[in-house]
Design an enzyme around this catalytic site. Structure first.
Site, PDB file in Angstrom:
ATOM      1  N   TYR A 166      48.365  20.876  34.359  1.00  0.00           N
ATOM      2  CA  TYR A 166      48.453  19.261  34.594  1.00  0.00           C
ATOM      3  C   TYR A 166      48.738  18.755  36.079  1.00  0.00           C
ATOM      4  O   TYR A 166      48.682  19.577  36.718  1.00  0.00           O
ATOM      5  CB  TYR A 166      49.110  18.368  33.611  1.00  0.00           C
ATOM      6  N   GLU A 167      48.485  17.306  36.250  1.00  0.00           N
ATOM      7  CA  GLU A 167      48.216  16.852  37.645  1.00  0.00           C
ATOM      8  C   GLU A 167      47.369  17.410  38.255  1.00  0.00           C
ATOM      9  O   GLU A 167      47.345  17.690  39.653  1.00  0.00           O
ATOM     10  CB  GLU A 167      49.796  16.812  38.205  1.00  0.00           C
ATOM     11  N   GLY A 168      46.083  17.933  37.940  1.00  0.00           N
ATOM     12  CA  GLY A 168      45.064  18.686  38.658  1.00  0.00           C
ATOM     13  C   GLY A 168      45.293  19.998  38.569  1.00  0.00           C
ATOM     14  O   GLY A 168      46.129  20.636  39.144  1.00  0.00           O
TER      15      GLY A 168
ATOM     16  N   ARG B 217      52.172  15.431  41.867  1.00  0.00           N
ATOM     17  CA  ARG B 217      52.066  16.984  42.303  1.00  0.00           C
ATOM     18  C   ARG B 217      52.964  17.781  42.833  1.00  0.00           C
ATOM     19  O   ARG B 217      53.394  18.918  42.738  1.00  0.00           O
ATOM     20  CB  ARG B 217      50.687  16.898  43.123  1.00  0.00           C
TER      21      ARG B 217
END
Length: 586
Positions: free
Chosen positions: A436-438, A293
């Site tokens: 992406y990655e949350g 993140r």
């Protein structure tokens, strides 16, 4: 092709003058003998050279050619393999890795700057090394000693690469619904069966093995566990054995990042090894996720820097119209840098980028303190700050990165919409960073719902109190600028307390206003960093550097800081107008 040159003076300034990296490193025994400013400067210089001369030249060609899936092979664009080999041989994949297992042992607050350069040079290429570094971090934190000894040296060296396998078609942000299964074997291994989608670097031709960290469920449990699953089995002597039932179903055809292999991965009784404790896989995976993140936030930051350089160079060369008060040279057309609207866009990009770089270095510093500090209180406080700052770093940096790319494209006008100038690729490549990655909405909900109100605003109060102390100690900034930021910090706490007091009575409140609260925090924090940078630049040996910081700060405080007040006003309005409409009316 547009050249790329890293902002080395800015980077050294942040390390040495703003965040006093030499003092931080000298007080951590693990760093005291391995890094100082001379070492850091040499690493930055070499990273600039590699980013400029090796990585950036494959950016455009890699986007044009893309990744190919042929039979059972995933083939990266021409030049990727040769550049990757040089990158890995230089030790860059393991820059911040454990030196006892083959890493270079450098601090994260230096590593974030190296990451920024690589992302500025080529988003798609940089992801391969980033995923590997994240996988190594999770294995180092949660793997057995045997697994660490066997896999980490090969990951740090870049001979093997890493991938994170979480998402399934029916389970994206909510992983409780994953269907991948892990069946235990008598020898302590597990058979992993299932499919994963959107796997960055899931397969490629850059390394001889890909080490997958796979989320799966054990029999008769609802919990999620984490497993290390190599593409090719590894023998006891670290030689490669037979294929391990790990195959590529397809590759995704994406809007951008065309040189990055995003794969559908199939696991058919693949041999895997438990990482961490059973049913605690998400805890282990979040070690990697939090690293990624921050890395994706830095992807946005790297894009911002690259976009600024391209747009500023273009604005100084492109002639169109004359200055509002008449051409200072009497020319029929002036460079567009004379126009107020072009300057507004360039100054917005630059002030957000320089403050964003401060955020990345500060977050890296907290990661270093949380890992290496001798004092347990300092270590614990840094861990709280890392929790607070990780979702902000990911979301605010990547949101502003897309904003920067679009504004830079606007500076180019019609030329920004065609491929030859290169700016449209930055827009396409960085768009995914918000997803992406949350997704950034989920980052904001995590920030407000868990990190801010989860402890009844304790960590935020602690963090804000420290910022207030810092600001009161500055002697080379204006009182009015100090007052603006201090007032915002006070308002931020008041609004956070309001949300905390009403979160149970209004269950939709946090979800509805989280993005506004995160943005308010981000713009306020950037105000803190601009005060810090102006104060630190007061006695800089280069008078023009001091002048730039003063004038850039003036623009930020005049034109951008007020966005924090706007976003806080939106939080205060609550969730009624958002939640009142029946779903059938949409």
């Amino acid at each position: 092709m547009n050249p790329y040159n890293a902002p080395l003076a800015e980077m050294r300034f942040l390390l040495e003058k703003v965040f006093n990296a030499p003092k931080t490193w000298s007080e951590m025994p693990a760093m005291a003998e391995s890094v100082d400013m001379d070492t850091a400067a040499a690493i930055l210089d070499e990273a600039d050279k590699i980013s400029r001369e090796l990585i950036h030249p494959i950016n455009r060609s890699g986007d044009e050619q893309g990744v190919r899936h042929e039979a059972d092979k995933v083939i990266t664009p021409d030049g990727y393999k040769a550049v990757y080999d040089q990158y890995a041989e230089g030790g860059w994949v393991g820059l911040c890795g454990d030196p006892e297992l083959g890493g270079m042992g450098m601090p994260k607050m230096l590593g974030v700057l190296v990451d920024e350069m690589a992302y500025s040079a080529c988003n798609a290429f940089t992801l391969y090394g980033s995923l590997t570094a994240g996988a190594a971090l999770a294995i180092h934190a949660h793997g057995t000693e045997e697994i660490k000894q066997q896999y980490l040296p090969m990951l740090y060296s870049g001979e093997w690469s890493g991938a994170m396998d979480m998402t399934e078609p029916q389970a994206g942000s909510d992983l409780r619904n994953i269907r991948t299964k892990a069946v235990p074997n008598d020898d302590g291994s597990y058979n992993i069966t299932g499919s994963k989608i959107f796997i960055t670097g899931g397969d490629h031709d850059l390394t001889e093995n890909v080490i997958h960290l796979v989320l799966a469920k054990l029999p008769n449990t609802s919990g999620i566990s984490l497993f290390l699953v190599p593409k090719i089995k590894v023998n006891d002597d670290n030689s490669l054995g037979e294929a391990n039932g790990v195959t590529v179903g397809s590759i995704e055809h994406k809007m951008g990042l065309k040189g990055s292999a995003t794969c559908v991965m199939n696991f058919d009784d693949a041999e895997g090894y438990l990482i961490g404790r059973p049913n605690r896989g998400l805890v282990c995976m979040f070690t990697m996720m939090n690293y990624e993140r921050l890395a994706i936030g830095i992807q946005g930051l790297g894009t911002s820097q690259a976009a600024y350089q391209m747009a500023a160079d273009y604005a100084k060369e492109r002639t169109q119209g004359v200055a509002a008060g008449g051409s200072p040279t009497g020319a029929a057309a002036d460079p567009i840098i004379v126009h107020g609207d072009v300057r507004r866009m360039l100054l917005t990009i630059r002030t957000l980028t320089e403050a964003g770089r401060a955020l990345s270095v500060y977050t890296g510093q907290q990661l270093d303190l949380a890992k290496y500090a001798d004092d347990s209180d300092i270590k614990a406080k840094a861990s709280r700050y890392v929790g607070l700052l990780t979702p902000v770093s990911k979301a605010f940096l990547s949101d502003r990165g897309l904003d920067a790319a679009i504004m830079a494209q606007q500076v180019f006008g019609g030329h920004g919409y065609i491929r030859e100038t290169g700016i449209e690729q930055l827009v396409r490549d960085t768009r995914i960073a918000q997803i992406y990655e949350g997704t950034n909405g989920i980052q904001a909900i995590d920030f407000l719902g868990r990190k801010v109100t989860g402890d009844n605003v304790a960590a935020l109060n602690e963090f804000v109190a420290e910022q207030v102390d810092n600001i009161n100690g500055y002697s080379h900034v204006t009182d009015s600028d100090k007052a603006k930021v201090l007032a915002l910090l006070e308002n931020l706490i008041q609004v956070a307390n309001h949300v905390n007091d009403n979160k149970l009575k209004q269950p939709g409140l946090i979800n509805s206003c989280a993005v506004d609260f995160l943005d308010a925090f981000g713009y306020t924090l950037y105000g803190c960093f601009w005060l810090a940078m102006v104060d630190a630049a007061n006695d800089h040996e280069d008078a023009s550097f001091t002048l730039q910081k003063t004038q850039l700060s003036r623009f930020y405080f005049d034109k951008l800081l007020a966005k924090a007040d706007f976003h806080l006003s939106q939080v205060k309005l609550g969730d009624e107008s958002i939640m009142q409409m029946d779903a059938n009316l949409f």
